[in-house]
Design an enzyme around this catalytic site. Structure first.
Site, PDB file in Angstrom:
ATOM      1  N   GLY A  88       0.834  -1.206   0.000  1.00 22.03           N
ATOM      2  CA  GLY A  88       0.000   0.000   0.000  1.00 22.03           C
ATOM      3  C   GLY A  88       0.857   1.239   0.000  1.00 22.03           C
ATOM      4  N   ASN A  89       0.250   2.377   0.255  1.00 20.24           N
ATOM      5  CA  ASN A  89       1.022   3.627   0.351  1.00 20.24           C
ATOM      6  C   ASN A  89       0.334   4.555   1.350  1.00 20.24           C
ATOM      7  OD1 ASN A  89      -0.861   5.512  -1.146  1.00 20.24           O
ATOM      8  ND2 ASN A  89      -0.529   3.942  -2.704  1.00 20.24           N
ATOM      9  N   ARG A  90       0.949   5.715   1.593  1.00 19.64           N
ATOM     10  CA  ARG A  90       0.511   6.566   2.703  1.00 19.64           C
ATOM     11  C   ARG A  90      -0.569   7.571   2.325  1.00 19.64           C
ATOM     12  NH1 ARG A  90       5.591   9.360   4.202  1.00 19.64           N
ATOM     13  NH2 ARG A  90       4.179  10.605   5.453  1.00 19.64           N
TER      14      ARG A  90
END
Ligand code: CTP
Length: 424
Positions: A225-227
């Site tokens: 995933g990412n932020r």
């Protein structure tokens, strides 16, 4: 103070602020309410004044503040006319944050300070945004006061789960100011919930916004995933609805309430987002890809949780995800298509490259190496690259304000708009 968007009616809100750490957000609330064309007078309690100064509230609201100074100077609580005047002036009473103490006083009808006295006098609709430690929020005595207020017609907004002043996480955090403002507008019956309202500069337009990250499954419990927090995309959806558009928000996995008047489609992976766009994009007039779509996904998603193999390392084989924005040139050729470029270096060349490669009309570029803007931050500062013109620089401002400015820019590209040089 930016002008209120066209189509937003006027209203008068008395904002009661009680003494919790979320009181500082009262200042932010004043700005957000004023952006919607609403006049605001603040009534901070004595405790609230330790968190937010009456002067700040006065400057931001442009109105008198019923703070302790003002009360003692102008007759204090004994100057009985003040609470009468305030209660008659306001169309709506909003108490945010409402501490456990203030909630109880409102519910019981106590009248031992300006806010509670005015609340008892007030005849109109009431919106309350509680904020306290979740151990307090869960107590039956607090629940009973909340239920009593609700049964008398008050709208209770939040609280939500998140970081608390104690450093812990839990239910008790005040709802986001935007959510409170939405509730105020809805209660005042302002047209913020009129997603298909013909009023407003985007009336009759269909806008699709993607927001948040995508999660790419490795096994049933793990993902890549990412932020991305989704804040920018949700702000765009909210502002587009405010301007009268019919809005579809395709949201990746984020813990965020959908703005009023917006149709939300939840997705997890890039492939799911692509499917949602295949359904919704062809009829859109404007598509804004604010989502941080993962470029790669695991080639295989294991059926069962992967176990440590005993080896030192693990090699994950990845395959590329489709480029959704680039694909929109085929799926939605008539729509205005906008991408975001989150960069840590060479902003301009990267953005111009993406504009061309993805056949977009606009690329909104921001520098995610700066901690004060970009992912997870409340504010953003961007440079917007279009096909012809010089880049448009939009100074650091809240993502909500920025969303409004961006939509004004994109609206100029849409058929039927009268923006300079682009009308048809
Ligand atoms: N985007 C997309 N599909 C992808 C990747 C990105 O639609 N598979 C969109 C994003 O929503 C964003 C824009 O393309 O609007 C730019 O995203 P970004 O991650 O900056 O671009 P990439 O093409 O992935 O380039 P980079 O190599 O810099 O990550």
């Amino acid at each position: 103070m930016p002008d209120a968007p066209a189509g937003v009616a006027q209203g008068k809100v008395l904002l009661g602020i009680s003494g919790g750490i979320a009181a500082y957000k009262g200042a932010y609330l004043v700005r957000r309410l004023r952006e919607r064309g609403i006049a605001v007078r603040c009534a901070p309690t004595l405790a609230a004044e330790s968190f937010v100064s009456p002067l700040t509230l006065e400057v931001l609201s442009g109105e008198r503040v019923y703070g302790q100074n003002y009360l003692s100077r102008d007759g204090g609580v004994d100057g009985a006319e003040l609470h009468v005047e305030a209660a008659r002036w306001a169309d709506l009473l909003c108490v945010a944050p409402a501490t456990a103490n203030t909630l109880a006083r409102l519910s019981l009808g106590l009248a031992d300070d300006f806010l509670s006295t005015t609340a008892l006098m007030f005849e109109g609709p009431v919106v309350v945004a509680p904020a306290m430690h979740d151990a307090m929020w869960c107590k039956p005595q607090v629940g009973a006061q909340v239920e009593a207020l609700r049964s008398r017609g008050a709208e209770i907004v939040g609280p939500v789960e998140g970081a608390l002043a104690s450093g812990e996480r839990g239910w008790g955090r005040m709802a986001e100011p935007e959510e409170i403002v939405d509730a105020v507008c809805r209660t005042l019956a302002l047209p913020d919930d009129g997603a298909t309202s013909p009023v407003g500069p985007l009336g009759g337009k269909r806008v699709v916004v993607t927001a948040g990250p995508t999660f790419e499954a490795i096994d049933p419990v793990r993902f890549l995933g990412n932020r991305s927090s989704g804040r920018m995309g949700f702000a765009l959806a909210r502002q587009a609805a405010l301007r009268g558009a019919e809005v579809i928000l395709v949201a990746g996995p984020v813990n965020r309430a959908a703005p009023d008047g917006v149709q939300r489609i939840d997705v997890v992976s890039a492939v799911e987002m692509e499917a949602a766009l295949a359904e919704t994009a062809p009829s859109a007039d404007l598509i804004v890809m604010a989502a941080a779509v993962a470029d790669y996904r695991p080639l295989r998603c294991a059926d069962r949780k992967l176990k440590k193999s005993g080896a030192d390392g693990l090699v994950l084989e990845l395959e590329q995800n489709p480029d959704l924005l680039a694909g929109l040139a085929t799926v939605a050729p008539r729509a205005v298509r906008v991408g975001f470029a989150a960069e840590t270096e060479r902003l301009e060349s990267a953005a111009r490259g993406k504009l061309k490669a993805k056949q977009a009309h606009w690329i909104v570029a921001n520098d995610v190496s700066r901690p004060d803007i970009g992912f997870e931050a409340v504010d953003n500062e961007v440079v917007v690259f279009g096909r012809n013109d010089a880049p448009v620089r939009l100074a650091k401002q809240s993502k909500d304000e920025l969303a409004g400015r961006l939509l004004e820019l994109f609206a100029g590209d849409m058929p039927g708009e009268d923006a300079a040089g682009e009308s048809s």
